[in-house]
Design an enzyme around this catalytic site. Sequence first.
Site, PDB file in Angstrom:
ATOM      1  CG  HIS A  37      -7.231   0.560  -1.300  1.00  0.00           C
ATOM      2  ND1 HIS A  37      -6.500   0.842  -0.164  1.00  0.00           N
ATOM      3  CD2 HIS A  37      -7.516  -0.752  -1.247  1.00  0.00           C
ATOM      4  CE1 HIS A  37      -6.356  -0.273   0.544  1.00  0.00           C
ATOM      5  NE2 HIS A  37      -6.950  -1.251  -0.096  1.00  0.00           N
ATOM      6  CG  ASP A  46      -9.809   3.343   0.508  1.00  0.00           C
ATOM      7  OD1 ASP A  46     -10.160   2.792   1.557  1.00  0.00           O
ATOM      8  OD2 ASP A  46      -8.655   3.734   0.307  1.00  0.00           O
ATOM      9  CG  HIS A  47     -10.983   6.054   3.575  1.00  0.00           C
ATOM     10  ND1 HIS A  47      -9.933   6.880   3.855  1.00  0.00           N
ATOM     11  CD2 HIS A  47     -10.584   4.809   3.897  1.00  0.00           C
ATOM     12  CE1 HIS A  47      -8.934   6.164   4.331  1.00  0.00           C
ATOM     13  NE2 HIS A  47      -9.306   4.897   4.365  1.00  0.00           N
ATOM     14  CE1 TYR A  83     -12.124   0.863   4.977  1.00  0.00           C
ATOM     15  CE2 TYR A  83     -11.133   2.360   6.559  1.00  0.00           C
ATOM     16  CZ  TYR A  83     -11.047   1.600   5.416  1.00  0.00           C
ATOM     17  OH  TYR A  83      -9.875   1.567   4.700  1.00  0.00           O
ATOM     18  CG  HIS A  89      -1.952   0.983   1.301  1.00  0.00           C
ATOM     19  ND1 HIS A  89      -1.737   2.314   1.571  1.00  0.00           N
ATOM     20  CD2 HIS A  89      -3.282   0.862   1.082  1.00  0.00           C
ATOM     21  CE1 HIS A  89      -2.894   2.968   1.528  1.00  0.00           C
ATOM     22  NE2 HIS A  89      -3.845   2.107   1.231  1.00  0.00           N
ATOM     23  CB  CYS A 118      -4.205   3.454  -2.194  1.00  0.00           C
ATOM     24  SG  CYS A 118      -5.345   4.439  -1.193  1.00  0.00           S
TER      25      CYS A 118
HETATM   26  C1  DNO Z   1      -6.723   3.036   5.229  1.00  0.00           C
HETATM   27  C2  DNO Z   1      -6.144   1.837   4.619  1.00  0.00           C
HETATM   28  C3  DNO Z   1      -4.813   1.502   5.236  1.00  0.00           C
HETATM   29  C4  DNO Z   1      -4.305   0.203   4.712  1.00  0.00           C
HETATM   30  C5  DNO Z   1      -2.946  -0.158   5.183  1.00  0.00           C
HETATM   31  C6  DNO Z   1      -2.405  -1.318   4.407  1.00  0.00           C
HETATM   32  O1  DNO Z   1      -7.873   3.150   5.302  1.00  0.00           O
HETATM   33  O2  DNO Z   1      -6.066   1.978   3.251  1.00  0.00           O
HETATM   34  O3  DNO Z   1      -4.962   1.414   6.615  1.00  0.00           O
HETATM   35  O4  DNO Z   1      -5.143  -0.826   5.140  1.00  0.00           O
HETATM   36  O5  DNO Z   1      -2.079   0.898   5.050  1.00  0.00           O
HETATM   37  O6  DNO Z   1      -1.428  -1.925   5.135  1.00  0.00           O
END
Ligand code: DNO
Length: 345
Positions: free
Chosen positions: A263, A308-309, A322, A198, A236
């Site tokens: 992501h 993602d978020h 989340y 990531h 990401c």
């Molecule tokens: C945040 C996530 C990160 C991710 C870690 C991977 O929301 O994208 O916490 O899980 O960095 O190790």
Amino acid sequence: MKTSFRWYGAGDPVTLDKIAQIPGMHGIVSAVYDVPVGQVWPVERIESLKAQANEKGLAFEVVESVPVHEHIKMGAPDAGELSEAFAENLRRLAAAGVKVVCYNFMPVFDWLRSELARPLPDGSTALAYDESAVLAMDPSSSELSLPGWDESYTREEMRALLDAYKQIDAERLWENLGKFLRVVIPVCDEAGIRMAIHPDDPPWSLFGLPRVITGAKGYERLFALEPSDSNGITLCTGSLGADPSNDMIGIINKWPRKIHFVHARNILITGERQFREAAHPTDCGSLDMYGIVRALVRNGFDGYVRPDHGRMIWGETGKPGYGLYDRALGAAYLTGLWEGIVKTL
Ligand code: DNO
């Protein structure tokens, strides 16, 4: 695209039933959260996650994260042993059908934000980042712990850790990443599982701690450490996109076979080293989500993508970033975008 959704386990208010009702959902992204970092996950715990997901018709093929012990990142004397334990975890996960493992190599802090619930004009709230506010915080205080993090430290542990990292600059961190990958990548090749690092979030150094997975230059160096495709990345978009000089479409076009997990999220850049998270569609933020998805499709990407978020909308409360609703809207948007692009290629 295999649409996926992060699930924090039995205590997550976003239940598997709800996730399974999102159209086009392939599987969950999860982890064994309560085994201390550095220890091997019990096979029964891995199998139980898989069984719970499968029972709802969801796959369990992506783990996020297997956390990397700080001693590995700082190259402590037990780094080799801890890397072997990580490799054993990979074997166990592969045996349970897991295909991709997301991890990061950020010293001490995972993703960072200065606000968990910035009110937006439409009444929703979003995570936000303002560098001056982050730097004004004491890194050894609990103010800097985020609810989505896989672990948190006591004040004393944090001080000791920050002290130990004073010896570790970016070069040392690269060396330690190389040593780690030399242990785990051959195991991945043999077991048929892929590592997906990531990016650092935000993609620059903070509090004097080095951060090296910040864009194309870092990827060049990462892939040179272990050329196998098992040594890949989590693209990401929100993390990389916080630095406007990162050309994500260029990264996709250059290394399509290295992207094992995406992501997908949008951010709105609000100033120099300032951004807030936005709803997923292109028009809601600064990132060209359409262009990113189109580049993935054109390059034949067939891997895992998760919204993602999300913002908090419709009065939802829960783990910042989340909740269910905005991430589900994100999943539906991505599915539609994907279908539209594939059908008009
Ligand atoms: C945040 C996530 C990160 C991710 C870690 C991977 O929301 O994208 O916490 O899980 O960095 O190790």
